[in-house]
Enzyme design. Structure first.
Site, mmCIF file in Angstrom:
data_model
loop_
_atom_site.group_PDB
_atom_site.id
_atom_site.type_symbol
_atom_site.label_atom_id
_atom_site.label_comp_id
_atom_site.label_asym_id
_atom_site.label_seq_id
_atom_site.Cartn_x
_atom_site.Cartn_y
_atom_site.Cartn_z
ATOM 1 N N LYS A 283 4.138 -10.404 -0.555
ATOM 2 C CA LYS A 283 3.795 -11.409 0.446
ATOM 3 C C LYS A 283 3.515 -12.762 -0.203
ATOM 4 O O LYS A 283 3.888 -13.815 0.332
ATOM 5 C CB LYS A 283 2.594 -10.919 1.269
ATOM 6 C CG LYS A 283 2.946 -9.743 2.162
ATOM 7 C CD LYS A 283 1.736 -9.007 2.699
ATOM 8 C CE LYS A 283 2.176 -7.766 3.466
ATOM 9 N NZ LYS A 283 1.050 -6.916 3.916
ATOM 10 N N GLN B 77 -5.253 -6.472 4.102
ATOM 11 C CA GLN B 77 -4.342 -5.419 3.656
ATOM 12 C C GLN B 77 -4.987 -4.047 3.846
ATOM 13 O O GLN B 77 -6.138 -3.831 3.474
ATOM 14 C CB GLN B 77 -3.978 -5.621 2.180
ATOM 15 C CG GLN B 77 -2.959 -4.640 1.645
ATOM 16 C CD GLN B 77 -1.586 -4.810 2.275
ATOM 17 O OE1 GLN B 77 -1.131 -5.928 2.478
ATOM 18 N NE2 GLN B 77 -0.939 -3.712 2.573
ATOM 19 N N ASP C 175 -0.737 -10.403 11.446
ATOM 20 C CA ASP C 175 -0.212 -9.031 11.444
ATOM 21 C C ASP C 175 0.022 -8.540 12.875
ATOM 22 O O ASP C 175 0.719 -7.561 13.093
ATOM 23 C CB ASP C 175 -1.186 -8.079 10.736
ATOM 24 C CG ASP C 175 -0.783 -7.806 9.288
ATOM 25 O OD1 ASP C 175 0.430 -7.905 8.990
ATOM 26 O OD2 ASP C 175 -1.661 -7.492 8.473
#
Length: 290
Positions: A53, A97, A120
């Protein structure tokens, strides 16, 4: 042979498009989008994903902020960091995460994220907006699947889409997106589904994301179907430099002889997830700053 749904290529196209938008912002003297990433602990796979990322941010010209905490951090302290990012006007979007350590509630942490910055697409507000007329930020992996199908001009309207896996991260939101946006007839299968192949054989579009390598074999797929493999599992392989290889849920070699389109693993949905994260960050930036 089928047409390969090349997520790596499409993700590259998307990155080029975003890079152009970033250059335009710079030419107007505006700051560029800034994505923050929180990672807790030292899970090897998580660090690999985070590194991917960060590399993606660099490739399009985004700023990024990495926050790494020990696995012993308390849930309340982690949520305090989330709240600080919510209030930071220089941060346009951020991700936490997962997985998180067992003593930390993923749901509580996720729901503490400001929906406008939830790139997300995990918060209940963003999740629920899938079925509204005013969609907010879409879950990254399902968004990536839908975008991949769109960019290959795969017709979804009126098609029978069978999704294997009903997780909150992939299967459930993807089912809603294929119904709402794709106008498909959707069958959602999961671990309690009996006689799975009786459903998969009927699919015009088969999407699989359960994390069981080789689950879908050629006899479970209709001739000419479109097959999207979301599953990615690390399998030990000492012949490889890293000591493992990535395997999908679909038995690629045999299934590819029957279908019209298929995603590879790796190089299919994975790159699209990261591209979607970049698109979501761009959207969050534009929604907040115009």
């Amino acid at each position: 042979m089928p047409t390969l749904l090349d997520g790596k290529k499409v993700a590259g196209d998307i990155k080029n498009e975003i890079s152009a938008r970033v250059q335009d912002l710079k030419s107007k003297g505006k700051r560029v989008p800034n994505l923050a990433i929180i990672i807790v602990g030292d899970d090897g796979a998580s660090h690999t994903y985070v590194n991917g990322k960060i590399a993606a941010c660099k490739s399009v010209g985004f700023d990024f902020t990495l926050m790494h905490f020990a696995s012993t951090i308390s849930e309340d302290k982690l949520i305090k960091h989330v709240e600080n990012l919510n209030a930071d006007e220089d941060i346009d979007g951020f991700i936490v995460q997962i997985p998180l350590p067992e003593h930390i509630s993923v749901e509580r942490v996720t729901e503490s994220v400001k929906p406008e910055k939830d790139v997300d697409g995990f918060t209940n507000q963003n999740f629920g907006s899938i079925v509204s007329k005013h969609q907010l930020i879409m879950p990254a992996t399902p968004f990536g699947v839908v975008e991949l199908l769109r960019r290959y001009n795969i017709e979804t309207e009126g098609k029978h889409c069978v999704i294997v896996g009903a997780s909150r991260l992939v299967g459930a939101p993807l089912g809603m997106m294929m119904t709402e946006d794709g106008k498909a007839t959707v069958t959602l299968c999961h671990k309690y589904t009996k006689d799975l192949s009786s459903h998969t054989k009927l699919a015009d579009i088969l999407i699989v994301g359960v994390g069981k390598p080789g689950l879908i074999t050629a006899d479970m797929v209709k001739d000419g179907a479109v097959v999207v493999d979301v599953g990615t599992t690390r399998i030990e392989d000492k012949s490889r430099k890293l000591g493992f290889r990535l395997a999908g849920d679909v038995e690629f070699d045999t299934v590819s002889e029957k279908c019209s389109f298929i995603t590879p693993v790796p190089g299919g949905v994975g790159p699209m997830t990261i591209a979607s994260l970049l698109l979501n960050t761009m959207k969050a930036y534009e929604d907040q700053h115009g």
